[in-house]
Design a protein around this motif. Structure first.
Motif, PDB file in Angstrom:
ATOM      1  N   ASN A  53       0.824  -1.212   0.000  1.00  0.00           N
ATOM      2  CA  ASN A  53       0.000   0.000   0.000  1.00  0.00           C
ATOM      3  C   ASN A  53       0.859   1.264   0.000  1.00  0.00           C
ATOM      4  OD1 ASN A  53      -2.409  -1.406   0.001  1.00  0.00           O
ATOM      5  ND2 ASN A  53      -2.567  -1.462   2.236  1.00  0.00           N
ATOM      6  N   TYR A  54       1.938   1.269   0.796  1.00  0.00           N
ATOM      7  CA  TYR A  54       2.833   2.423   0.816  1.00  0.00           C
ATOM      8  C   TYR A  54       3.435   2.645  -0.570  1.00  0.00           C
ATOM      9  CZ  TYR A  54       2.824   2.588   5.961  1.00  0.00           C
ATOM     10  OH  TYR A  54       2.466   2.711   7.283  1.00  0.00           O
ATOM     11  N   ALA A  55       3.907   1.562  -1.192  1.00  0.00           N
ATOM     12  CA  ALA A  55       4.565   1.680  -2.498  1.00  0.00           C
ATOM     13  C   ALA A  55       3.599   2.166  -3.561  1.00  0.00           C
ATOM     14  CB  ALA A  55       5.168   0.335  -2.897  1.00  0.00           C
ATOM     15  N   GLU A  56       2.414   1.588  -3.583  1.00  0.00           N
ATOM     16  CA  GLU A  56       1.434   1.953  -4.610  1.00  0.00           C
ATOM     17  C   GLU A  56       0.891   3.363  -4.402  1.00  0.00           C
ATOM     18  OE1 GLU A  56      -1.470  -1.130  -4.482  1.00  0.00           O
ATOM     19  OE2 GLU A  56      -0.221  -2.583  -5.575  1.00  0.00           O
ATOM     20  N   SER A  57       0.955   3.859  -3.159  1.00  0.00           N
ATOM     21  CA  SER A  57       0.459   5.210  -2.859  1.00  0.00           C
ATOM     22  C   SER A  57       1.537   6.271  -3.055  1.00  0.00           C
ATOM     23  CB  SER A  57      -0.063   5.267  -1.417  1.00  0.00           C
ATOM     24  OG  SER A  57      -1.100   4.335  -1.221  1.00  0.00           O
ATOM     25  N   GLU A 112       7.863   5.893   3.672  1.00  0.00           N
ATOM     26  CA  GLU A 112       7.171   4.874   4.455  1.00  0.00           C
ATOM     27  C   GLU A 112       7.471   3.470   3.925  1.00  0.00           C
ATOM     28  OE1 GLU A 112       5.888   7.662   3.495  1.00  0.00           O
ATOM     29  OE2 GLU A 112       5.045   8.664   5.270  1.00  0.00           O
ATOM     30  N   THR A 113       7.624   3.355   2.584  1.00  0.00           N
ATOM     31  CA  THR A 113       7.969   2.064   1.993  1.00  0.00           C
ATOM     32  C   THR A 113       9.321   1.589   2.509  1.00  0.00           C
ATOM     33  OG1 THR A 113       6.754   2.626  -0.040  1.00  0.00           O
ATOM     34  CG2 THR A 113       8.346   0.808  -0.172  1.00  0.00           C
ATOM     35  N   ILE A 114      10.307   2.498   2.500  1.00  0.00           N
ATOM     36  CA  ILE A 114      11.645   2.153   2.992  1.00  0.00           C
ATOM     37  C   ILE A 114      11.600   1.814   4.484  1.00  0.00           C
ATOM     38  CG2 ILE A 114      13.986   3.014   3.380  1.00  0.00           C
ATOM     39  CD1 ILE A 114      13.347   2.479   0.495  1.00  0.00           C
ATOM     40  N   PRO A 161       3.631  -9.306  -6.887  1.00  0.00           N
ATOM     41  CA  PRO A 161       2.943  -8.014  -7.037  1.00  0.00           C
ATOM     42  C   PRO A 161       3.499  -6.940  -6.096  1.00  0.00           C
ATOM     43  CG  PRO A 161       1.342  -9.786  -7.086  1.00  0.00           C
ATOM     44  CD  PRO A 161       2.660 -10.416  -6.702  1.00  0.00           C
ATOM     45  N   THR A 162       3.827  -7.316  -4.873  1.00  0.00           N
ATOM     46  CA  THR A 162       4.404  -6.346  -3.936  1.00  0.00           C
ATOM     47  C   THR A 162       5.800  -5.927  -4.389  1.00  0.00           C
ATOM     48  OG1 THR A 162       3.147  -7.298  -2.093  1.00  0.00           O
ATOM     49  CG2 THR A 162       5.092  -5.968  -1.536  1.00  0.00           C
ATOM     50  N   VAL A 163       6.589  -6.903  -4.827  1.00  0.00           N
ATOM     51  CA  VAL A 163       7.947  -6.603  -5.300  1.00  0.00           C
ATOM     52  C   VAL A 163       7.888  -5.617  -6.467  1.00  0.00           C
ATOM     53  CG1 VAL A 163      10.054  -7.576  -6.297  1.00  0.00           C
ATOM     54  CG2 VAL A 163       8.766  -8.866  -4.580  1.00  0.00           C
ATOM     55  N   LYS A 164       6.994  -5.860  -7.393  1.00  0.00           N
ATOM     56  CA  LYS A 164       6.856  -4.981  -8.561  1.00  0.00           C
ATOM     57  C   LYS A 164       6.478  -3.569  -8.128  1.00  0.00           C
ATOM     58  CE  LYS A 164       4.397  -4.563 -12.969  1.00  0.00           C
ATOM     59  NZ  LYS A 164       3.360  -5.181 -13.855  1.00  0.00           N
ATOM     60  N   ALA A 165       5.566  -3.466  -7.173  1.00  0.00           N
ATOM     61  CA  ALA A 165       5.151  -2.144  -6.681  1.00  0.00           C
ATOM     62  C   ALA A 165       6.318  -1.412  -6.040  1.00  0.00           C
ATOM     63  CB  ALA A 165       4.000  -2.298  -5.689  1.00  0.00           C
ATOM     64  N   VAL A 166       7.152  -2.133  -5.289  1.00  0.00           N
ATOM     65  CA  VAL A 166       8.300  -1.500  -4.639  1.00  0.00           C
ATOM     66  C   VAL A 166       9.320  -1.035  -5.674  1.00  0.00           C
ATOM     67  CG1 VAL A 166      10.265  -1.891  -3.108  1.00  0.00           C
ATOM     68  CG2 VAL A 166       8.010  -2.773  -2.484  1.00  0.00           C
TER      69      VAL A 166
END
Length: 359
Positions: free
Chosen positions: A261-265, A270-272, A310-315
């Protein structure tokens, strides 16, 4: 041309009833006859040899075919159908000599490039002349060795599509980036793109190798690169992001969904911070890893805690700078699928003890 005609009865006997040794010997004799007279033969003469040799090689062992290929490959007027048959052989010892030097049509070369082995493609990549349509297929389907061979071939014509493909691949291959940058036919806008994504080492090498009139343009581009990198590398303050993420982690354990969610937003800090917290790696180390040229550190961090693609791709897409191309994403996906959890965890344990002092 009575001699080849006189061989036809013998040829029929050999094809129908001859041993492998007899067929090979007959092929050797007819090939010698052709080579001795090739400079003076007209199209009709060559066509006759095409029929005779073509009939004979339909039933002959690979060793004899490889010998035939080596002998006729350098001949400018070698029988076309025979050459095409040899070039399409699955055995690279047979196909290789003619793929490197013999006269072949672009449709035949494209068909071979689209279906045969990487060894076949590598042989083709060294041809004295490669048209754009053939180079396109070699660059698209070829492995690293094929791509490098095409790029350094001065007789290879490269389309914008081929250059774009090569530049995308060069994001993960500094040697390829340098070789592409040395091509005098690279379009200016694509050369600029190559410089923008190249490492500092590659940039300096390209500058050193450039002609004096080109160096001024390169320096202007590099000046812009420096500005962009400086802006991207400006220190980030993770104090607020860490406070937010750690409070959430204390309230309820952080999950993969939070990172996604952090990455996609677009919440990069926050992602880091979330990755740092979940993986127990210092935030300074995660920040440095995320800002590197390669996506591998992201793959390792994610695999170590069993995140999904999917999470890896977003990051990966959340990282600063130009968005990665589809080919880069596809390569990262392939590497992620090959990476095992235990391997990733061993690397992360090393990062965990670095205490932010280095990678």
């Amino acid at each position: 041309m009575a001699a080849p005609a006189s061989l036809l009865p013998e040829l029929e006997e050999v094809v129908q009833h001859g041993s492998a040794e007899k067929r090979a010997e007959t092929l050797r004799r007819i090939t010698t006859l052709f080579l001795d007279g090739a400079p003076s033969f007209n199209d009709h003469h060559v066509a006759l040899f095409d029929d005779v040799i073509g009939c004979l090689i339909a039933e002959i062992e690979a060793k004899a075919l490889a010998e035939l290929a080596r002998r006729i490959a350098p001949v400018d007027n070698a029988p076309e159908r025979v050459v095409a048959t040899l070039a399409k052989n699955d055995d690279i010892d047979v196909a290789g000599p003619v793929l490197k030097t013999a006269r072949l049509s672009d449709p035949d070369l494209v068909a071979i490039a689209e279906t045969k082995s990487q060894a076949h493609l590598l042989a083709m990549a060294s041809r004295q002349r490669l048209s754009e349509v053939v180079s396109d297929v070699l660059v698209k389907r070829g492995d690293r060795d094929v791509a490098h061979s095409v790029v350094i071939n001065p007789g290879a014509s490269l389309s914008e599509r081929a250059f774009t493909n090569l530049i995308n691949r060069a994001q993960m291959d500094g040697d390829l980036a340098e070789k592409v940058g040395r091509r005098t036919d690279i379009p200016p806008r694509l050369f600029r793109q190559l410089l923008l994504q190249a490492s500092e080492v590659v940039q300096k090498r390209l500058l050193a190798a450039a002609s004096p009139e080109t160096q001024a343009d390169i320096r202007k581009i590099l000046a812009k690169v420096t500005d962009e990198v400086g802006a991207k590398a400006a220190p980030r303050n993770y104090t607020a992001a860490l406070a937010t993420v750690r409070a959430l982690h204390k309230e309820r354990k952080l999950t993969e969904a939070d990172v996604s969610n952090y990455a996609e937003s677009g919440k990069y800090e926050e992602t880091i911070a979330a990755l740092s917290t979940i993986c127990a790696v210092p935030v300074e180390v995660v920040d440095r890893l995320m800002n590197g040229e390669r996506a591998d550190p992201v793959l390792i961090l994610a695999r170590s805690v069993d995140f999904g693609w999917p999470t890896v791709k977003a990051v990966i897409n959340s990282r600063p700078g130009p968005k990665p191309t589809q080919s880069v994403i596809d390569a990262a996906h392939e590497n992620f699928e090959r990476l095992t959890g235990p391997t990733a965890q061993r690397v992360v344990r090393f990062w965990q003890v670095r205490q932010g002092t280095g990678e």
